[in-house]
Design an enzyme around this catalytic site. Structure first.
Site, PDB file in Angstrom:
ATOM      1  N   CYS A  49       0.828  -1.214   0.000  1.00  0.00           N
ATOM      2  CA  CYS A  49       0.000   0.000   0.000  1.00  0.00           C
ATOM      3  C   CYS A  49       0.863   1.266   0.000  1.00  0.00           C
ATOM      4  O   CYS A  49       1.612   1.502  -0.935  1.00  0.00           O
ATOM      5  CB  CYS A  49      -0.984  -0.044   1.161  1.00  0.00           C
ATOM      6  N   HIS A  52      -3.761  -5.067  -0.186  1.00  0.00           N
ATOM      7  CA  HIS A  52      -3.358  -5.556   1.136  1.00  0.00           C
ATOM      8  C   HIS A  52      -3.443  -7.083   1.180  1.00  0.00           C
ATOM      9  O   HIS A  52      -4.515  -7.611   1.460  1.00  0.00           O
ATOM     10  CB  HIS A  52      -4.288  -4.970   2.207  1.00  0.00           C
ATOM     11  N   GLU A 108      -2.451  -8.927   3.469  1.00  0.00           N
ATOM     12  CA  GLU A 108      -2.767  -9.340   4.846  1.00  0.00           C
ATOM     13  C   GLU A 108      -4.251  -9.226   5.156  1.00  0.00           C
ATOM     14  O   GLU A 108      -4.714  -9.700   6.187  1.00  0.00           O
ATOM     15  CB  GLU A 108      -1.943  -8.507   5.839  1.00  0.00           C
TER      16      GLU A 108
END
Lengths: 259, 207
Positions: free
Chosen positions: B79, B185, B187
């Site tokens: 990001c 992202h 994650e």
């Protein structure tokens, strides 16, 4: 293509997910962490967890629950309820939530939106609002007034004006939760959803009233929403997320189909 | 040791939790020695480019990141971390950034009001070339995005994956040698995002 998000809502009272109609007659649905995992595995795109009695009981949000949800799922989630200051927002985000939702607090103290936005980024700050229809009242040009504290308090503010102001202050997303539609499962309030979606340039989330996949489709296609919050229709087991997404996909609504 | 670089640019909890879910205890740190000694470095970040660069400078991390990138340590930008790897961001009235990868970071300029800024949500990643981090991930899989600015590398061969939004196709995954960087992202992208992170944790870049 950016897909439309389906966001199950977990209303939590004392570590249990509950469901009521217009904030009353709440029934126990289960453990918030278990339900978050189940919906995440089931294909939801995001989650929202509200500690719905924190404000009324004057206590901070259940931060341990936020930590447990964050450790258990690998998709974004927002947290609301019991946020009373910038420090509370920070604690929720550091516990692993993606976003924090403010509603009554922002009405009382609009600067919290700009402070939160500046400190954590606009994408972390969600304005939740509970509009109620108020036709033929010149005080409310949009026809909708913002209510506060679980619909109990009227604010005298026009819903669309409030949404625009919140975005100017730095809100990164607006959740439009219709007082009139909440808990009815008769469909989202499309008029106010659309008015706000057209008035602001940040994502708008339709909330309140979703009962069928067609309702969700209408929130996107007619209401112009970017995401929809649902509760009763999946909590009761009437629909699975797979069924909802299959139906939306068949209706040519872009949704995430593989997870 | 896996280092997650902490430079006061947002929340690193979810990156750490995702590593933990993969059985890997990553250390959130702003200590130059620890970052230089790490066997892998994750450079995440959420927020604005201007403030992020100020923090990196005041924390003496600019040269540290450059050294880590140059000595071949497997390096993953996420990001804002990815945007800062390029040379210049349009954010905050223009911010010169690290320049570890050639290119700029412009803002979305949608012509259709229905394309909101920031882009928030799940969007497809079109794989334009093979990369070890995409091993086992189907083409056009969806990942989670939250951003108003996007990477625009000046050499097309940096691009690993692209995404379509607001009238353009932008480079959502890029890299060369030991550097890989995603605008999305991993994650927060469910099982598929974890797969990408796991690929990173086992990646041996060719030099």
């Amino acid at each position: 293509m950016l897909t439309k998000r389906i966001i199950p809502c977990l209303d939590v009272i004392k570590r249990r997910v509950t469901k009521g109609v217009k904030f009353q007659n709440n029934i126990d649905l289960g453990d918030p962490v278990e339900m978050a995992v189940r919906y995440s595995d089931g294909g939801c795109d995001e989650l929202v967890v509200y500690d719905i009695t924190a404000s009324a009981e004057g206590r901070p949000i259940d931060i341990e629950m936020v930590r447990e949800v964050a450790a258990a799922i690998r998709i974004p989630f927002a947290v609301g309820g019991g946020i009373s200051c910038l420090e509370d927002m920070s604690r929720v985000l550091l516990a692993g939530a993606e976003k924090v939702s403010v509603n009554s607090l922002a009405i009382k103290n609009p600067q919290i939106i700009s402070e939160g936005s500046k400190a954590f980024g606009a994408q972390c700050v969600v304005l939740g609002m509970d509009p109620v229809a108020h036709p033929n009242d010149s005080r409310f040009p949009s026809g909708y007034e913002v209510t506060a504290r679980g619909f109990r308090v009227r604010t005298g503010m026009d819903a669309v004006e409030w949404a625009k102001r919140a975005v100017d202050l730095g809100a990164g997303e607006i959740v439009v939760n219709s007082v009139d539609a909440d808990g009815t499962r008769a469909g989202f309030e499309l008029t106010i959803t659309r008015l706000i979606a057209e008035a602001v340039n940040v994502p708008v989330v339709a909330s309140g009233g979703g009962g069928t996949p067609e309702h969700i489709r209408d929130a996107f296609v007619i209401g112009g929403a970017d995401a929809a919050i649902i509760a009763g229709m999946i909590h009761t087991g009437d629909y699975t997320l797979r069924q909802i997404k299959d139906a939306l996909h068949a209706d040519h609504v872009p949704v995430r189909m593989h997870w | 040791m896996i280092a997650i670089v902490d430079y006061k640019a947002g929340n690193l909890t979810s990156v750490q939790l995702a590593c933990r879910a993969l059985g890997c205890e990553a250390v959130v740190t702003s200590d130059p020695q620890q970052i230089l000694a790490a066997e892998r470095v994750i450079f995440p970040g959420v927020g604005a480019a201007g403030a992020a660069m100020q923090h990196l400078t005041s924390m003496n991390l600019v040269s540290v990141l450059r050294e880590v990138a140059n000595k071949g340590t497997p390096f993953l930008g996420i990001c804002l971390g990815t945007q800062i790897l390029l040379e210049f961001s349009e954010e905050d009235d223009g911010t010169p950034t690290l320049g570890l990868l050639p290119g700029r970071v412009p803002r979305f300029q949608p012509t259709d009001r229905r394309d909101k800024v920031p882009q928030i949500g799940w969007n497809q990643v079109h794989q334009v070339r093979k990369h070890p981090l995409l091993e086992g991930i189907e083409d056009d899989s969806e990942f989670y995005f939250v951003h108003s600015y996007y990477p625009a590398p000046s050499t097309p061969d940096l691009t690993i994956g692209t995404t379509d939004y607001a009238d353009i196709t932008f480079s959502c995954m890029l890299g060369r040698a030991n550097i890989a960087a995603t605008q999305f992202h991993p994650e927060k992208s469910g099982r598929i995002g974890l797969k990408l992170l796991n690929n990173f944790l086992h990646w041996t870049p060719s030099r």
